[in-house]
Design an enzyme around this catalytic site. Sequence first.
Site, PDB file in Angstrom:
ATOM      1  CG  HIS A   1       0.795  -6.563  -1.562  1.00 38.40           C
ATOM      2  ND1 HIS A   1      -0.294  -6.010  -0.944  1.00 38.40           N
ATOM      3  CD2 HIS A   1       1.575  -5.515  -1.931  1.00 38.40           C
ATOM      4  CE1 HIS A   1      -0.172  -4.681  -0.940  1.00 38.40           C
ATOM      5  NE2 HIS A   1       0.940  -4.357  -1.540  1.00 38.40           N
TER       6      HIS A   1
ATOM      7  CG  ASP B   1      -1.554  -7.882   2.339  1.00 37.76           C
ATOM      8  OD1 ASP B   1      -0.853  -8.098   1.334  1.00 37.76           O
ATOM      9  OD2 ASP B   1      -1.129  -7.311   3.357  1.00 37.76           O
TER      10      ASP B   1
ATOM     11  CG  ASP C   1      -0.527  -0.618  -1.832  1.00 36.07           C
ATOM     12  OD1 ASP C   1      -0.007  -1.664  -2.220  1.00 36.07           O
ATOM     13  OD2 ASP C   1      -0.177  -0.012  -0.791  1.00 36.07           O
TER      14      ASP C   1
ATOM     15  CD  GLU D   1       3.781  -5.137   0.914  1.00 33.51           C
ATOM     16  OE1 GLU D   1       4.806  -4.490   0.726  1.00 33.51           O
ATOM     17  OE2 GLU D   1       2.706  -4.600   1.277  1.00 33.51           O
ATOM     18  CD  GLU D   2       0.212  -2.701   2.414  1.00 35.54           C
ATOM     19  OE1 GLU D   2       1.112  -2.145   3.051  1.00 35.54           O
ATOM     20  OE2 GLU D   2      -0.168  -2.328   1.292  1.00 35.54           O
TER      21      GLU D   2
ATOM     22  CG  ASP E   1       3.547  -3.182  -3.689  1.00 39.25           C
ATOM     23  OD1 ASP E   1       2.574  -2.397  -3.736  1.00 39.25           O
ATOM     24  OD2 ASP E   1       3.943  -3.703  -2.635  1.00 39.25           O
TER      25      ASP E   1
ATOM     26  CG  HIS F   1      -0.757   2.559   3.075  1.00 37.21           C
ATOM     27  ND1 HIS F   1       0.272   2.086   3.860  1.00 37.21           N
ATOM     28  CD2 HIS F   1      -0.847   1.711   2.030  1.00 37.21           C
ATOM     29  CE1 HIS F   1       0.789   1.003   3.293  1.00 37.21           C
ATOM     30  NE2 HIS F   1       0.131   0.762   2.179  1.00 37.21           N
TER      31      HIS F   1
HETATM   32 ZN    ZN Z   1       1.683  -2.428  -1.792  1.00 39.68          ZN
HETATM   33 CA    CA Z   2       1.205  -0.636   0.703  1.00 36.72          CA
END
Ligand code: ZN
Ligand code: CA
Length: 369
Positions: A76, A78, A107, A140-141, A164, A345
């Site tokens: 992903h 984003d 990530d 995705e997030e 991922d 995150h």
């Molecule tokens: Zn991810």
């Molecule tokens: Ca993530």
Amino acid sequence: MLNEKRLVELFIQLVETDSVSGHEGKIRDLLKGHFALRGLEVEEDKAGEILGGQSGNLLVRVADSVEGPPLLFAAHMDTVKPGEGIKAVIGDDRIIRSQGDTILGSDDKSAIAALLEAYDIILEQDLPHPPMEFLFTVQEEQGLKGSKLFDFSRLQARIAYVLDDNNDPGTIVIKSPCQNEIEYVVHGRAAHAGMNPEDGINAIQLAAMALAQMPCGRIDEDTTCNFGVIKGGLARNIVAPECRVRGEARSSKREKLDSLTASLKATFINTVEDLGGKAEVNIEFLYPEIALAPDEEVVQRAARAARKLGLEPRLAATGGGSDASIINGQGIACVNLGVGMKNVHTTDEYVEIDHLVQDVQLILKIIEG
Ligand code: ZN
Ligand code: CA
């Protein structure tokens, strides 16, 4: 030869290209330019328009040089917040971190960097490869929003790798739950709490009585459910006219998710209605399960690749969804691979250069078969 300097520079360029969910325009342009230089077209779908974001999902098709099963690799584009103005710092310990005020964005840009480097090595060494498809998703997030809108009938591949997972390279996620988001609503009737409470129907009390009849927490080895947020009432002296509870249910088995959800819904509605209120239960299916057998080719191919690099393959289960969940739900066997990003995150996110290098090698070995 794997070009570590080029890999690290590309990774840093990618993470320093801000792409908070919905704002993937710059990284889309970067990827389009990157592949254009290599003679490949990047097809962008309509997901951006539909979601009100800057970019759609990107698909790149690479024709085969040898026969073999078509392979899909997905990552992903984003990131979560805080993801603006990211500056990457390489430590003496060969670890790449942010400056501490943002996430790093490994990530999932470790995956993108590794995929691009792997493809450059294929070009430079003229390595044999089956047909390949690279999918770069948006948002995705935000709940796998991009991949949910992608038209998977455009793909040839029946074997897919999402890169991922935050475990180390060698980890192959073959199991993850399906999930329903469930909202429970009680409609009661307002009345003055002191003057005429008998004219009211207290939605908070009815919700409480219904919830007390319902299971919560771990249901069995495959299945969990939760009530996460409760909101209701208007004021201390008003009989509460409405109460809403937001919850979820997950299971690695679809039948169990379906039957648990049906019983939660029935218990809630029946209890509230028996007590004179009106109830409503809104269910949204968030993503399907991953339930792959260890002997499936998608798993074995990744396990062989890991062993060739001297890594012990580790078949793993996770408790949440990923783009791999969506891809499996479309009938394409897909594992999620550990790429080694850490503390994702958070502003303490980091990735080891050695893991980025292993990611490239792993992709090359998967392609080799
Ligand atoms: Zn991810
Ligand atoms: Ca993530």
